[in-house]
Design a protein around this motif. Structure first.
Motif, PDB file in Angstrom:
ATOM      1  N   GLU A 167      13.564  22.013  -4.149  1.00  0.00           N
ATOM      2  CA  GLU A 167      13.054  21.694  -2.805  1.00  0.00           C
ATOM      3  C   GLU A 167      11.534  21.634  -2.735  1.00  0.00           C
ATOM      4  O   GLU A 167      10.968  21.336  -1.698  1.00  0.00           O
ATOM      5  CB  GLU A 167      13.559  22.747  -1.797  1.00  0.00           C
ATOM      6  N   LEU A 168      10.862  21.962  -3.831  1.00  0.00           N
ATOM      7  CA  LEU A 168       9.401  21.834  -3.836  1.00  0.00           C
ATOM      8  C   LEU A 168       9.066  20.424  -4.315  1.00  0.00           C
ATOM      9  O   LEU A 168       9.787  19.857  -5.127  1.00  0.00           O
ATOM     10  CB  LEU A 168       8.776  22.863  -4.778  1.00  0.00           C
ATOM     11  N   PHE A 169       7.998  19.880  -3.794  1.00  0.00           N
ATOM     12  CA  PHE A 169       7.583  18.559  -4.258  1.00  0.00           C
ATOM     13  C   PHE A 169       6.066  18.452  -4.226  1.00  0.00           C
ATOM     14  O   PHE A 169       5.384  19.362  -3.734  1.00  0.00           O
ATOM     15  CB  PHE A 169       8.253  17.449  -3.448  1.00  0.00           C
ATOM     16  N   LEU A 170       5.555  17.350  -4.745  1.00  0.00           N
ATOM     17  CA  LEU A 170       4.102  17.199  -4.831  1.00  0.00           C
ATOM     18  C   LEU A 170       3.606  16.064  -3.948  1.00  0.00           C
ATOM     19  O   LEU A 170       4.301  15.063  -3.761  1.00  0.00           O
ATOM     20  CB  LEU A 170       3.681  16.900  -6.275  1.00  0.00           C
ATOM     21  N   ASN A 171       2.415  16.249  -3.406  1.00  0.00           N
ATOM     22  CA  ASN A 171       1.648  15.165  -2.801  1.00  0.00           C
ATOM     23  C   ASN A 171       0.429  14.934  -3.684  1.00  0.00           C
ATOM     24  O   ASN A 171       0.072  15.806  -4.487  1.00  0.00           O
ATOM     25  CB  ASN A 171       1.202  15.545  -1.386  1.00  0.00           C
ATOM     26  N   TYR A 172      -0.181  13.791  -3.500  1.00  0.00           N
ATOM     27  CA  TYR A 172      -1.318  13.449  -4.359  1.00  0.00           C
ATOM     28  C   TYR A 172      -2.451  12.954  -3.480  1.00  0.00           C
ATOM     29  O   TYR A 172      -2.262  12.060  -2.662  1.00  0.00           O
ATOM     30  CB  TYR A 172      -0.908  12.357  -5.348  1.00  0.00           C
ATOM     31  N   GLN A 173      -3.623  13.573  -3.633  1.00  0.00           N
ATOM     32  CA  GLN A 173      -4.773  13.102  -2.868  1.00  0.00           C
ATOM     33  C   GLN A 173      -5.709  12.342  -3.809  1.00  0.00           C
ATOM     34  O   GLN A 173      -6.169  12.905  -4.809  1.00  0.00           O
ATOM     35  CB  GLN A 173      -5.521  14.271  -2.217  1.00  0.00           C
ATOM     36  N   PRO A 174      -5.972  11.062  -3.489  1.00  0.00           N
ATOM     37  CA  PRO A 174      -6.859  10.279  -4.364  1.00  0.00           C
ATOM     38  C   PRO A 174      -8.294  10.817  -4.346  1.00  0.00           C
ATOM     39  O   PRO A 174      -8.749  11.366  -3.345  1.00  0.00           O
ATOM     40  CB  PRO A 174      -6.816   8.871  -3.754  1.00  0.00           C
ATOM     41  N   SER A 182       1.847   2.497  -2.883  1.00  0.00           N
ATOM     42  CA  SER A 182       1.491   1.346  -2.028  1.00  0.00           C
ATOM     43  C   SER A 182       0.011   1.381  -1.651  1.00  0.00           C
ATOM     44  O   SER A 182      -0.624   0.327  -1.538  1.00  0.00           O
ATOM     45  CB  SER A 182       2.397   1.200  -0.803  1.00  0.00           C
ATOM     46  N   PHE A 183      -0.540   2.587  -1.487  1.00  0.00           N
ATOM     47  CA  PHE A 183      -1.985   2.716  -1.223  1.00  0.00           C
ATOM     48  C   PHE A 183      -2.785   2.076  -2.360  1.00  0.00           C
ATOM     49  O   PHE A 183      -3.704   1.294  -2.128  1.00  0.00           O
ATOM     50  CB  PHE A 183      -2.320   4.209  -1.091  1.00  0.00           C
ATOM     51  N   LEU A 184      -2.383   2.376  -3.591  1.00  0.00           N
ATOM     52  CA  LEU A 184      -3.098   1.837  -4.761  1.00  0.00           C
ATOM     53  C   LEU A 184      -2.904   0.326  -4.850  1.00  0.00           C
ATOM     54  O   LEU A 184      -3.859  -0.411  -5.131  1.00  0.00           O
ATOM     55  CB  LEU A 184      -2.605   2.513  -6.046  1.00  0.00           C
ATOM     56  N   ALA A 185      -1.703  -0.133  -4.569  1.00  0.00           N
ATOM     57  CA  ALA A 185      -1.427  -1.579  -4.625  1.00  0.00           C
ATOM     58  C   ALA A 185      -2.336  -2.310  -3.644  1.00  0.00           C
ATOM     59  O   ALA A 185      -2.975  -3.305  -3.994  1.00  0.00           O
ATOM     60  CB  ALA A 185       0.040  -1.831  -4.311  1.00  0.00           C
ATOM     61  N   LEU A 244      -0.880  12.131  -0.254  1.00  0.00           N
ATOM     62  CA  LEU A 244       0.219  11.187  -0.008  1.00  0.00           C
ATOM     63  C   LEU A 244       1.398  11.521  -0.899  1.00  0.00           C
ATOM     64  O   LEU A 244       1.215  12.021  -2.016  1.00  0.00           O
ATOM     65  CB  LEU A 244      -0.245   9.761  -0.342  1.00  0.00           C
ATOM     66  N   ASN A 245       2.604  11.182  -0.421  1.00  0.00           N
ATOM     67  CA  ASN A 245       3.728  11.324  -1.342  1.00  0.00           C
ATOM     68  C   ASN A 245       3.678  10.172  -2.352  1.00  0.00           C
ATOM     69  O   ASN A 245       2.903   9.235  -2.190  1.00  0.00           O
ATOM     70  CB  ASN A 245       5.064  11.425  -0.599  1.00  0.00           C
ATOM     71  N   LYS A 246       4.498  10.258  -3.380  1.00  0.00           N
ATOM     72  CA  LYS A 246       4.360   9.323  -4.503  1.00  0.00           C
ATOM     73  C   LYS A 246       4.503   7.866  -4.058  1.00  0.00           C
ATOM     74  O   LYS A 246       3.713   7.003  -4.459  1.00  0.00           O
ATOM     75  CB  LYS A 246       5.404   9.661  -5.577  1.00  0.00           C
ATOM     76  N   LYS A 274      -5.230  -1.315  -2.354  1.00  0.00           N
ATOM     77  CA  LYS A 274      -6.641  -1.207  -2.747  1.00  0.00           C
ATOM     78  C   LYS A 274      -6.958  -2.155  -3.893  1.00  0.00           C
ATOM     79  O   LYS A 274      -7.992  -2.831  -3.885  1.00  0.00           O
ATOM     80  CB  LYS A 274      -6.941   0.239  -3.189  1.00  0.00           C
ATOM     81  N   ILE A 275      -6.071  -2.168  -4.875  1.00  0.00           N
ATOM     82  CA  ILE A 275      -6.352  -2.963  -6.075  1.00  0.00           C
ATOM     83  C   ILE A 275      -6.269  -4.455  -5.736  1.00  0.00           C
ATOM     84  O   ILE A 275      -7.073  -5.253  -6.204  1.00  0.00           O
ATOM     85  CB  ILE A 275      -5.401  -2.538  -7.223  1.00  0.00           C
ATOM     86  N   GLN A 276      -5.363  -4.816  -4.840  1.00  0.00           N
ATOM     87  CA  GLN A 276      -5.233  -6.215  -4.405  1.00  0.00           C
ATOM     88  C   GLN A 276      -6.478  -6.697  -3.670  1.00  0.00           C
ATOM     89  O   GLN A 276      -6.925  -7.825  -3.840  1.00  0.00           O
ATOM     90  CB  GLN A 276      -4.046  -6.322  -3.462  1.00  0.00           C
ATOM     91  N   ASN A 277      -7.046  -5.800  -2.844  1.00  0.00           N
ATOM     92  CA  ASN A 277      -8.179  -6.182  -1.991  1.00  0.00           C
ATOM     93  C   ASN A 277      -9.528  -6.077  -2.670  1.00  0.00           C
ATOM     94  O   ASN A 277     -10.558  -6.177  -2.007  1.00  0.00           O
ATOM     95  CB  ASN A 277      -8.191  -5.343  -0.709  1.00  0.00           C
ATOM     96  N   ARG A 278      -9.527  -5.823  -3.965  1.00  0.00           N
ATOM     97  CA  ARG A 278     -10.831  -5.666  -4.649  1.00  0.00           C
ATOM     98  C   ARG A 278     -11.540  -6.998  -4.816  1.00  0.00           C
ATOM     99  O   ARG A 278     -10.903  -8.019  -5.026  1.00  0.00           O
ATOM    100  CB  ARG A 278     -10.627  -5.030  -6.027  1.00  0.00           C
TER     101      ARG A 278
END
Ligand code: C2E
Ligand code: CA
Ligand code: CA
Length: 387
Positions: free
Chosen positions: A144-151, A378-381, A371-373, A383-387
């Motif tokens: 039941e534990l999970f991770l979030n990731y902050q860029p 999608s956040f990375l997608a 953010l969750n995984k 950002k990378i698209q809009n570069r």
């Protein structure tokens, strides 16, 4: 001391001998025996601030060392919750036993003692934390534990550099419980050792997923550890095994440890960190500026990255001395050949100042919340698209 006198301290007998006497309701005085050097006397008054339960009479010249109620209470509140609970229950029972020995039991007395014990249990957070510790263990083993990731971002170019893995627990009834609440429980029960390995492994798996989705990018993953992890002599072995199993390079993983935790067990921490650094892992000092007043210890530890605590970032706009401290930390990192990450950047203005101060990297709600995984991908997608 005399029975029924007020008292708010206990004594350790350093030398000499005393006799403990109890006066019964019928006026008879009974001796409970003698105590000599090394014994504790008068301890009951520390617990409930009630009158002395016995008379203590010096049989010869004595030297006593005083323990005040205040000092004892401080030690008790700081102790392990299980130890605290045991202490309180045992002490309550002991006092009741003494009372029974010299009071003609009035009816209902037993209820009173039970109520007393119950109120101790209710007042102390021991029960809550023992229950929560048990639930945490179950949650962990039930997945039941999970991770979030902050860029984490390059402040100059706005490019994503890496991520910090942050643990989450969604309790079935209580909802989200902050890691600040449950990590200390995991440390108390040493469950943290298993949790940390699981966090590292899950964070590595996520980094692999990100790398296969964005093969042209080179991101790092930063993982938080506790001082208990570092005190374990097999820590670096476990660390390297997990990283290898996930086919990652050690340089892609950053090990975060708070400044104050380093100071808990400096020698053990240093030995472990040196082994990790020799293996190519980057060492990141978390919450920098909050833990320790001397900078001299910095040279003692192998450090690659300094993370400036968010309390500085939050107040540097209003307070020029804080801005100067941030500037000094940036310069210090520079001289130590360490990189710098500012934590808790929430506004554009903070980002601008940090950029002027030549702070290289940062994280915070201004850029992104943890953010969750799926959201991270999608956040990375985007950002990378809009570069
Ligand atoms: P930390 O390592 O300093 O993590 C940063 C904390 O600041 C996170 O809280 C994050 O959500 C929050 N934060 C990020 N940006 C901002 C911002 O712009 N403004 C504000 N006000 N807060 C921001 P979180 O996730 O609640 O974690 C709290 C602490 O719990 C962490 O502090 C860390 O010490 C500990 N922790 C989290 N995950 C782990 C873990 O896997 N292992 C261990 N040992 N400790 C962990
Ligand atoms: Ca951290
Ligand atoms: Ca931090």
């Amino acid at each position: 001391m005399r029975q029924e006198d007020p008292g708010d301290c206990a004594y350790i007998i350093e030398s000499g001998q005393v006799e403990i006497l109890i006066e019964k309701d019928n006026g008879l005085v009974q001796s409970l025996g003698t105590r000599s050097a090394g014994s504790l006397i008068g301890e009951m008054a520390l617990i409930d601030q009630k009158p002395r339960t016995a008379t203590i009479k010096a049989l010869e010249d004595c030297n006593l060392l005083e323990i005040s109620a205040q000092d004892f209470n401080r030690r008790l509140t700081q102790s392990d919750p299980v130890v605290r609970l045991m202490m309180e229950v045992i002490i309550t029972r002991y006092r009741d036993m003494l009372k029974k020995a010299h009071i003609v039991t009035p009816s209902g007395k037993f209820n009173k003692s039970e109520a007393l014990e119950k109120s101790f249990l209710e007042k102390s957070h021991a029960v809550d934390s023992i229950r929560m510790e048990k639930e945490l263990r179950e949650a962990f083993f039930n997945g039941e534990l999970f991770l979030n990731y902050q860029p984490i971002f390059d402040i100059e170019t706005n490019k994503t550099l890496g991520f910090e893995a942050l643990i989450r627990w969604k309790h079935p009834e209580k909802g989200f419980i902050s890691p600040q609440e449950f990590i200390p429980l995991a440390e108390e029960s040493r469950l943290i050792l298993e949790i940390s390995r699981w966090v590292l492994q899950s964070a590595c798996k996520t980094l692999n997923e990100i790398r296969s989705t964005f093969p042209n990018e080179d991101f790092f993953m930063s993982v938080n550890f506790s001082s208990l992890d570092l005190a374990d002599s097999s820590f670096d072995g476990h660390f390297m095994r997990i990283v290898k199993e996930e086919n990652l390079e050690p340089s892609q993983i950053h090990l975060e440890i708070t400044e104050s935790l380093l100071i808990d067990e400096p020698d053990k921490a240093r030995t472990t960190l040196e082994k990790c650094q020799r293996n190519g892992i980057s060492i990141s000092i978390d919450d920098f500026g909050t833990g320790y007043s001397s900078l001299s210890y910095l040279h003692y530890f192998p450090i690659n990255i300094i993370k400036i605590d968010r309390s500085f970032i939050g107040t540097m706009m209003e307070d020029t001395t804080v801005a100067e401290i941030v500037r000094s930390i940036v310069n210090l990192a520079h001289n130590m050949n360490a990189k710098i990450i500012a934590e808790g950047i929430e506004t554009k203005e903070q980002q601008n100042i940090l950029s002027e101060l030549k702070c290289q990297a940062g994280q915070g709600y201004y850029y992104s919340k943890p953010l969750n995984k799926e959201d991270l991908l999608s956040f990375l997608a985007d950002k990378i698209q809009n570069r």
